[in-house]
Design a protein around this motif. Structure first.
Motif, PDB file in Angstrom:
ATOM      1  N   LYS A  63       0.851  -1.184   0.000  1.00 58.14           N
ATOM      2  CA  LYS A  63       0.000   0.000   0.000  1.00 58.14           C
ATOM      3  C   LYS A  63       0.891   1.239   0.000  1.00 58.14           C
ATOM      4  O   LYS A  63       1.852   1.332   0.761  1.00 58.14           O
ATOM      5  N   ALA A  64       0.584   2.182  -0.864  1.00 60.87           N
ATOM      6  CA  ALA A  64       1.353   3.429  -0.937  1.00 60.87           C
ATOM      7  C   ALA A  64       1.320   4.133   0.416  1.00 60.87           C
ATOM      8  O   ALA A  64       0.275   4.214   1.061  1.00 60.87           O
ATOM      9  N   GLY A  65       2.489   4.591   0.839  1.00 59.31           N
ATOM     10  CA  GLY A  65       2.582   5.353   2.077  1.00 59.31           C
ATOM     11  C   GLY A  65       2.495   4.532   3.341  1.00 59.31           C
ATOM     12  O   GLY A  65       2.140   5.061   4.396  1.00 59.31           O
ATOM     13  N   SER A  66       2.871   3.250   3.271  1.00 57.04           N
ATOM     14  CA  SER A  66       2.653   2.389   4.436  1.00 57.04           C
ATOM     15  C   SER A  66       3.903   1.743   5.034  1.00 57.04           C
ATOM     16  O   SER A  66       3.796   0.981   5.985  1.00 57.04           O
ATOM     17  N   GLY A  99       7.975   3.357   9.815  1.00 60.29           N
ATOM     18  CA  GLY A  99       9.085   4.211  10.205  1.00 60.29           C
ATOM     19  C   GLY A  99       9.423   5.325   9.234  1.00 60.29           C
ATOM     20  O   GLY A  99      10.386   6.045   9.453  1.00 60.29           O
ATOM     21  N   PHE A 100       8.649   5.470   8.158  1.00 60.25           N
ATOM     22  CA  PHE A 100       8.935   6.545   7.223  1.00 60.25           C
ATOM     23  C   PHE A 100       7.818   7.578   7.274  1.00 60.25           C
ATOM     24  O   PHE A 100       6.648   7.237   7.315  1.00 60.25           O
ATOM     25  N   SER A 101       8.192   8.838   7.263  1.00 54.84           N
ATOM     26  CA  SER A 101       7.227   9.938   7.321  1.00 54.84           C
ATOM     27  C   SER A 101       6.866  10.379   5.894  1.00 54.84           C
ATOM     28  O   SER A 101       7.596  11.146   5.273  1.00 54.84           O
ATOM     29  N   TYR A 102       5.756   9.863   5.401  1.00 56.97           N
ATOM     30  CA  TYR A 102       5.309  10.150   4.039  1.00 56.97           C
ATOM     31  C   TYR A 102       4.551  11.469   3.969  1.00 56.97           C
ATOM     32  O   TYR A 102       3.940  11.907   4.944  1.00 56.97           O
ATOM     33  N   LYS A 104       0.449   9.099   1.465  1.00 56.31           N
ATOM     34  CA  LYS A 104      -0.362   8.385   2.466  1.00 56.31           C
ATOM     35  C   LYS A 104      -1.810   8.259   2.029  1.00 56.31           C
ATOM     36  O   LYS A 104      -2.450   7.250   2.295  1.00 56.31           O
ATOM     37  N   ASP A 105      -2.319   9.276   1.360  1.00 57.50           N
ATOM     38  CA  ASP A 105      -3.726   9.301   0.964  1.00 57.50           C
ATOM     39  C   ASP A 105      -3.962   8.806  -0.460  1.00 57.50           C
ATOM     40  O   ASP A 105      -5.078   8.937  -0.975  1.00 57.50           O
TER      41      ASP A 105
END
Length: 125
Positions: free
Chosen positions: A61-64, A67-70, A75-76
């Motif tokens: 899933k994109a943005g998942s 530990g990474f700040s997307y 994320k959406d």
């Protein structure tokens, strides 16, 4: 008749992008990935850098990635990374996901992008 011909060309060219990604050369893609290494790692359990670790990105899933700040844009996004989504994103990240924070112009060469996607797929099994 022109509309039928135009629609056929669009359908065929759209299928070409997916076919190129499916036909990419993972070994050549590993070389293309060298430009990504400044910001990303790809080994299993590897650290995040300026960008997230990309091991297992295909199907994720994109943005998942933990530990990474997307950015909110990633994320959406509401989808999983597949060949078509990666192809569009890697060609022009800012156009594919406006508002994302990846500072990379993209891989404009279709064959190199297909190879890169093949490599990312090989590291997602």
């Amino acid at each position: 008749m022109r509309h039928v011909l135009l629609a056929s060309v669009i359908l065929i060219s759209g299928g070409t992008v997916a076919a190129q990604a499916a036909d990419g050369d993972a070994a050549a893609g590993k070389t293309v990935f060298n430009v990504c290494k400044a910001c990303h790692t790809i080994e299993a359990g590897g650290p995040n850098r300026v960008g997230p670790n990309l091991h297992g990105v295909v199907g994720r899933k994109a943005g998942s990635h933990d530990g990474f700040s997307y950015s909110a844009a990633v994320k959406d996004a509401g989808y999983e990374w597949d060949e078509a989504k990666l192809d569009a994103y890697l060609k022009d990240p800012k156009a594919a996901l406006p508002g994302n924070k990846m500072a990379f112009a993209g891989v404009k060469d279709d064959a190199k992008r297909a190879d890169l996607i093949a490599y990312l797929k090989s590291e997602s099994k």
